[in-house]
Design an enzyme around this catalytic site. Structure first.
Site, mmCIF file in Angstrom:
data_model
loop_
_atom_site.group_PDB
_atom_site.id
_atom_site.type_symbol
_atom_site.label_atom_id
_atom_site.label_comp_id
_atom_site.label_asym_id
_atom_site.label_seq_id
_atom_site.Cartn_x
_atom_site.Cartn_y
_atom_site.Cartn_z
ATOM 1 N N GLY A 64 0.811 -1.202 0.000
ATOM 2 C CA GLY A 64 0.000 0.000 0.000
ATOM 3 C C GLY A 64 0.846 1.253 0.000
ATOM 4 N N ASP A 266 -5.796 -1.883 -0.431
ATOM 5 C CA ASP A 266 -6.640 -0.863 0.178
ATOM 6 C C ASP A 266 -7.793 -0.494 -0.746
ATOM 7 O OD1 ASP A 266 -5.108 -0.257 2.638
ATOM 8 O OD2 ASP A 266 -3.545 0.347 1.224
#
Length: 288
Positions: A64, A266
């Site tokens: 991420g 995410d």
């Protein structure tokens, strides 16, 4: 170099690796400083500050944070990033040959070669790995809420938990103007080949071809899906009759019910959405 540390990445794995990383960089004669981030919100600012100062931005974190740094540096003249894997999945390191031991990966920062890497973009938000939805939406949500002690197994855990309540959806997928309608499990637009801690969802995807591999997992029983799931770790699931792979630069996706699109672990967008490839968007230090 500017290290961008996410101390919570990998359940604390990144923070635990920091002393060894800093010691190795000193051994290699690398000038560096370390910034600690509390989350993805300020990662982009730190990366752009590093580029403006003539520093290599180096996330010590999970995918991420790697995606967030790459997104911030896309199109910035002279910007360069490195990667020290410190998360649970570390799939970008996996597909590019960067050692998954962050101390060993320090050598790539010194001896590696800058290479252009594509990014994907979903409705204006960029990612470096795979954007997926459908069954993957629920599996990702569960994985993100799971205990950190599960490590890389968290993704398999998420998939198994999501399986219980899953009902097939109908997806409409337009790849470079060619429309396909399927009923089934999921749709993924892959810039990279792997996600979920080593799942080779798109085994033929390349990070520098300016294209997205679009993986459609179509209708099957839950038992058939479960039996085929281990094949994803070798990439041989694409040989199954329930899996289709398309390729294109622009992918428009809709479904018969709402889904959140996840990328680099995410949430990144909601359906309907359009995914685009951004060729050579960022320069990354990779193994020679």
């Amino acid at each position: 170099m500017r290290l961008i540390l996410n101390p919570s990445a990998g359940g604390g794995r990144a923070a635990a690796a920091l002393p060894g990383v800093e010691a190795r960089l000193r051994e290699l004669g690398v000038a560096f400083r370390t910034d600690t981030t509390g989350g993805l919100e300020d990662v982009g600012d730190l990366a752009r500050e590093a580029a403006a100062a003539g520093e290599v931005a180096v996330p010590l974190s999970g995918d991420g944070c790697v995606g967030a740094v790459a997104s911030a540096l896309a199109g910035v003249d002279g910007a360069l990033m490195g990667v020290l894997p410190g998360g649970r999945g570390n799939d970008f390191a996996r597909v590019t040959g960067i050692p998954r031991d962050p101390v060993a990966a320090c050598d790539v920062l010194v001896h590696g070669t800058p290479r252009p890497v594509d990014l994907g973009e979903v409705d204006g938000r960029r990612f470096i790995g795979i954007a997926s939805l459908g069954f993957d939406s629920e599996a990702n949500r569960i994985a993100n809420e799971a205990p950190s002690r599960l490590g890389p197994l968290v993704y398999a855990y998420g998939a198994l938990r999501a399986l219980a309540g899953w009902k097939h959806a109908r997806f409409t997928v337009d790849v470079d103007g060619h429309r396909t309608e399927v009923r089934g499990w999921s749709v993924a637009a892959a810039n990279s080949g792997a996600y979920g801690g080593g799942m080779l969802l798109a085994p033929d995807a390349e990070l520098d071809d300016g294209m997205l591999d679009v993986v459609l997992t179509t209708e099957s029983s839950k038992l058939t899906f479960l039996r085929g799931l281990p094949r994803v770790f070798k990439g041989t699931h694409v040989e199954l009759p329930t899996v289709r792979v398309l390729r294109g630069a622009t992918v428009a996706i809709a479904a018969d019910r709402p889904f959140t699109v996840y990328a680099d672990g995410d949430p990144i967008a909601e359906l309907p959405c359009t995914v685009r490839a951004l060729p050579g968007a960022v320069q990354v230090l990779l193994p020679a």
